[in-house]
Design a protein around this motif. Structure first.
Motif, PDB file in Angstrom:
ATOM      1  N   HIS A 166     -37.306  19.859 -25.987  1.00 13.25           N
ATOM      2  CA  HIS A 166     -36.993  18.843 -26.991  1.00 13.25           C
ATOM      3  C   HIS A 166     -36.750  17.503 -26.299  1.00 13.25           C
ATOM      4  O   HIS A 166     -36.364  17.455 -25.132  1.00 13.25           O
ATOM      5  CB  HIS A 166     -35.752  19.248 -27.781  1.00 13.25           C
ATOM      6  N   PRO A 167     -36.987  16.381 -26.985  1.00 19.79           N
ATOM      7  CA  PRO A 167     -36.777  15.063 -26.362  1.00 19.79           C
ATOM      8  C   PRO A 167     -35.321  14.879 -25.934  1.00 19.79           C
ATOM      9  O   PRO A 167     -34.394  15.168 -26.697  1.00 19.79           O
ATOM     10  CB  PRO A 167     -37.154  14.078 -27.487  1.00 19.79           C
ATOM     11  N   ARG A 168     -35.129  14.407 -24.716  1.00 20.61           N
ATOM     12  CA  ARG A 168     -33.769  14.182 -24.224  1.00 20.61           C
ATOM     13  C   ARG A 168     -33.120  12.979 -24.900  1.00 20.61           C
ATOM     14  O   ARG A 168     -31.902  12.925 -25.047  1.00 20.61           O
ATOM     15  CB  ARG A 168     -33.796  13.938 -22.711  1.00 20.61           C
ATOM     16  N   LEU A 169     -33.924  11.993 -25.275  1.00 22.41           N
ATOM     17  CA  LEU A 169     -33.400  10.760 -25.844  1.00 22.41           C
ATOM     18  C   LEU A 169     -33.697  10.693 -27.335  1.00 22.41           C
ATOM     19  O   LEU A 169     -34.633  11.321 -27.830  1.00 22.41           O
ATOM     20  CB  LEU A 169     -34.029   9.552 -25.142  1.00 22.41           C
ATOM     21  N   SER A 170     -32.918   9.897 -28.043  1.00 27.88           N
ATOM     22  CA  SER A 170     -33.160   9.696 -29.470  1.00 27.88           C
ATOM     23  C   SER A 170     -34.456   8.921 -29.673  1.00 27.88           C
ATOM     24  O   SER A 170     -34.935   8.213 -28.774  1.00 27.88           O
ATOM     25  CB  SER A 170     -31.994   8.915 -30.091  1.00 27.88           C
ATOM     26  N   TRP A 171     -35.012   9.049 -30.873  1.00 32.06           N
ATOM     27  CA  TRP A 171     -36.239   8.320 -31.182  1.00 32.06           C
ATOM     28  C   TRP A 171     -36.016   6.819 -31.052  1.00 32.06           C
ATOM     29  O   TRP A 171     -36.884   6.095 -30.534  1.00 32.06           O
ATOM     30  CB  TRP A 171     -36.716   8.655 -32.600  1.00 32.06           C
ATOM     31  N   SER A 172     -34.876   6.331 -31.495  1.00 30.15           N
ATOM     32  CA  SER A 172     -34.625   4.884 -31.458  1.00 30.15           C
ATOM     33  C   SER A 172     -34.568   4.369 -30.026  1.00 30.15           C
ATOM     34  O   SER A 172     -35.063   3.267 -29.739  1.00 30.15           O
ATOM     35  CB  SER A 172     -33.324   4.550 -32.197  1.00 30.15           C
ATOM     36  N   ARG A 173     -33.993   5.151 -29.098  1.00 26.07           N
ATOM     37  CA  ARG A 173     -33.956   4.712 -27.698  1.00 26.07           C
ATOM     38  C   ARG A 173     -35.358   4.699 -27.092  1.00 26.07           C
ATOM     39  O   ARG A 173     -35.711   3.778 -26.354  1.00 26.07           O
ATOM     40  CB  ARG A 173     -33.039   5.619 -26.882  1.00 26.07           C
ATOM     41  N   LEU A 174     -36.146   5.711 -27.412  1.00 25.90           N
ATOM     42  CA  LEU A 174     -37.521   5.741 -26.911  1.00 25.90           C
ATOM     43  C   LEU A 174     -38.334   4.591 -27.492  1.00 25.90           C
ATOM     44  O   LEU A 174     -39.122   3.954 -26.785  1.00 25.90           O
ATOM     45  CB  LEU A 174     -38.170   7.078 -27.249  1.00 25.90           C
ATOM     46  N   PHE A 215     -40.261   1.900 -25.252  1.00 28.83           N
ATOM     47  CA  PHE A 215     -41.697   2.062 -25.081  1.00 28.83           C
ATOM     48  C   PHE A 215     -42.520   1.796 -26.331  1.00 28.83           C
ATOM     49  O   PHE A 215     -43.747   1.884 -26.290  1.00 28.83           O
ATOM     50  CB  PHE A 215     -42.003   3.487 -24.595  1.00 28.83           C
ATOM     51  N   GLY A 216     -41.863   1.470 -27.443  1.00 34.06           N
ATOM     52  CA  GLY A 216     -42.577   1.199 -28.685  1.00 34.06           C
ATOM     53  C   GLY A 216     -42.572   2.398 -29.622  1.00 34.06           C
ATOM     54  O   GLY A 216     -42.536   3.548 -29.168  1.00 34.06           O
ATOM     55  N   PRO A 217     -42.630   2.146 -30.933  1.00 32.93           N
ATOM     56  CA  PRO A 217     -42.570   3.232 -31.915  1.00 32.93           C
ATOM     57  C   PRO A 217     -43.700   4.242 -31.785  1.00 32.93           C
ATOM     58  O   PRO A 217     -43.487   5.449 -31.962  1.00 32.93           O
ATOM     59  CB  PRO A 217     -42.640   2.494 -33.262  1.00 32.93           C
ATOM     60  N   GLY A 218     -44.915   3.791 -31.503  1.00 33.62           N
ATOM     61  CA  GLY A 218     -46.035   4.712 -31.391  1.00 33.62           C
ATOM     62  C   GLY A 218     -45.857   5.704 -30.264  1.00 33.62           C
ATOM     63  O   GLY A 218     -46.115   6.908 -30.420  1.00 33.62           O
ATOM     64  N   THR A 219     -45.416   5.212 -29.098  1.00 30.95           N
ATOM     65  CA  THR A 219     -45.183   6.105 -27.965  1.00 30.95           C
ATOM     66  C   THR A 219     -44.025   7.045 -28.252  1.00 30.95           C
ATOM     67  O   THR A 219     -44.074   8.229 -27.904  1.00 30.95           O
ATOM     68  CB  THR A 219     -44.901   5.289 -26.690  1.00 30.95           C
ATOM     69  N   ALA A 220     -42.976   6.537 -28.912  1.00 32.31           N
ATOM     70  CA  ALA A 220     -41.845   7.399 -29.279  1.00 32.31           C
ATOM     71  C   ALA A 220     -42.304   8.538 -30.184  1.00 32.31           C
ATOM     72  O   ALA A 220     -41.930   9.695 -29.997  1.00 32.31           O
ATOM     73  CB  ALA A 220     -40.755   6.587 -29.955  1.00 32.31           C
ATOM     74  N   ASP A 221     -43.137   8.224 -31.172  1.00 30.14           N
ATOM     75  CA  ASP A 221     -43.681   9.260 -32.055  1.00 30.14           C
ATOM     76  C   ASP A 221     -44.449  10.309 -31.250  1.00 30.14           C
ATOM     77  O   ASP A 221     -44.297  11.523 -31.461  1.00 30.14           O
ATOM     78  CB  ASP A 221     -44.620   8.650 -33.095  1.00 30.14           C
TER      79      ASP A 221
END
Length: 438
Positions: free
Chosen positions: A82-90, A94-100
């Motif tokens: 699972h992602p270590r960081l929250s979506w908002s931090r990612l 790195f941008g919303p697309g990369t976070a997704d």
């Protein structure tokens, strides 16, 4: 005060006991030339070697010591992606697309490594235990609810939010305000997993060379000439897979990944009724507080293995054992008089972004900075790095779209800042967490 058993193994991982039952594969002679040289024979490097050979490349793996004596056989054996960081931090980094895309890649990463285990017939005590992230404070529990919403929306990772009543069915303690249950996370025996990868590579004729530390390398129009303790080797491309054990001459990488020691203790064998009382859910468990404590039962269900940050720099193992024992007894006072059978340490490779990275610099590919998530991400991204080196479409990953950053605290190749950071965490952050967790 910490009491050790009469046969206590101080400095030897509990996991190594099982390796005495079978002989390790023989280390190979260093070939003169390969298409791809992998530096580092842990999870990352062995998975990279298997992937590159699958592309038709000739491959060799070199390691500074005996293959597998680093983090790959010293970790807690917690298996999940699972992602270590929250979506908002990612998204902020790195941008919303990369976070997704990073969120969406979690389930495929886990599935890739499960398939690796199945495909090569690796017997590593794989158990579908699930893993709980334990909320140390009320604010941590609230943040967990937001993270669960993001995970449900942006990945295929199953997740449940546990309130305090539900937690009582998982762990007997009043320390936590709730938790997140990752039901598809597993437990493995990390040393058996490594031994299985090494054996798979040897059976496929991949040269795995121990005690072959790299002291220098030179680029040319035809690739690389690499100097090792076992002689020179030429290679068209390199995959650097050294993570928390990276050394010179890889100066660029040393400026971006630093070794953070983790310390683990193992208790003596405990009565089954005590085990059932302490951890009725028999899950893998990790905390949200800054100590980064993580704990589990041994594969045979007879011991508690308890790890985390006893120090951000190397301290005597007896000191680390005392600190870990004290932390364990904050959670389970019932273990106050229990003796310890093992204490050991190993390096996590930490990045300032707190997440793994993969990339390339004129033919030198790398996967590192796993920041405590290497059991799945190391073999997964090791394979991705090799596929990318071979020009194979299977190398596509969102982790290649992230920037591997430096930090002003770390201007040289030596992480001198860890001494001050250790003092800060032990005197302020841990005290704050202790107060907030009441």
């Amino acid at each position: 005060m910490v009491n050790f058993t009469d046969e206590a193994a101080i400095g030897t991982p509990y996991w190594w006991e099982a390796l005495r039952e079978t002989a390790a594969p023989e280390t190979a002679d260093l070939p003169a030339h390969v298409d791809l040289l992998v530096i580092g024979a842990g999870y990352t490097g062995l998975s990279a070697a298997l992937a590159a050979q699958d592309c038709g490349a000739s491959v060799a793996v070199v390691d500074a010591g005996e293959p597998g004596t680093g983090a790959s056989t010293r970790n807690g054996g917690m298996f999940g992606a699972h992602p270590r960081l929250s979506w908002s931090r990612l998204a902020a980094q790195f941008g919303p697309g990369t976070a997704d895309s990073l969120f969406a890649e979690a389930a495929p990463a886990r599935d890739f490594v499960l398939d690796l285990i199945t495909r090569h017939g690796i017997s590593c005590d794989l158990q579908e235990t699930g893993r709980i992230q334990l909320a140390w404070t009320r604010s941590h529990a609230q943040a967990q609810s937001r993270l669960a919403d993001d995970i449900r929306a942006k990945s295929d990772v199953p997740i449940d939010v546990l309130d305090r009543d539900a937690m009582s069915r998982e762990i007997t303690t009043e320390r936590y305000f709730g938790g997140l249950l990752f039901a598809d996370h597993c437990a493995i025996h990390p040393a058996k997993f490594h031994r299985g990868l090494w054996r798979a590579a040897a059976q496929k004729g991949i040269a795995v060379c121990g005690n072959a530390a790299v002291s220098a390398y030179e680029r040319s129009t035809k690739g690389f000439t690499v100097r090792t303790a076992c002689g020179d080797i030429t290679a068209e491309k390199i995959v650097l897979a050294t993570n928390g054990y990276t050394t010179l001459p890889f100066r660029w990488h040393l400026a971006r990944v630093f070794p953070l020691p983790s310390y683990i203790i193992a208790t003596e064998e405990l009565p089954s009724n005590l085990i059932g009382h302490l951890a009725p859910g028999r899950r893998m468990m990790v905390e949200t507080r800054a100590r980064h404590s993580y704990f589990r039962l041994s594969p045979d269900g007879k011991r508690v293995l308890f790890g985390g940050r006893a120090s951000m720099r190397h301290v005597p193992l007896e000191v680390a054992a005392r600190r870990q024992h004290e932390t364990m007894c904050e959670i389970w006072p019932e273990l106050e008089d229990i003796r310890l059978s093992h204490v050991w340490t190993g390096n996590t490779g930490y990045a300032f972004t707190e997440m793994p990275h993969i990339g390339e610099d004129t033919g030198l590919y790398y996967a590192m900075g796993f920041s405590g998530s290497g059991t799945v991400m190391a073999p997964y991204l090791g394979a991705k790095a090799a596929f990318r080196a071979m020009g194979d479409a299977r190398g596509h990953t969102a982790y290649a779209d992230t920037r591997f950053k430096r930090h002003w605290l770390h201007p040289t190749t030596k992480p001198h800042f860890l001494r001050a950071a250790d003092l800060w965490y032990r005197t302020w952050v841990d005290t704050r967490d202790r107060m907030q967790g009441r």
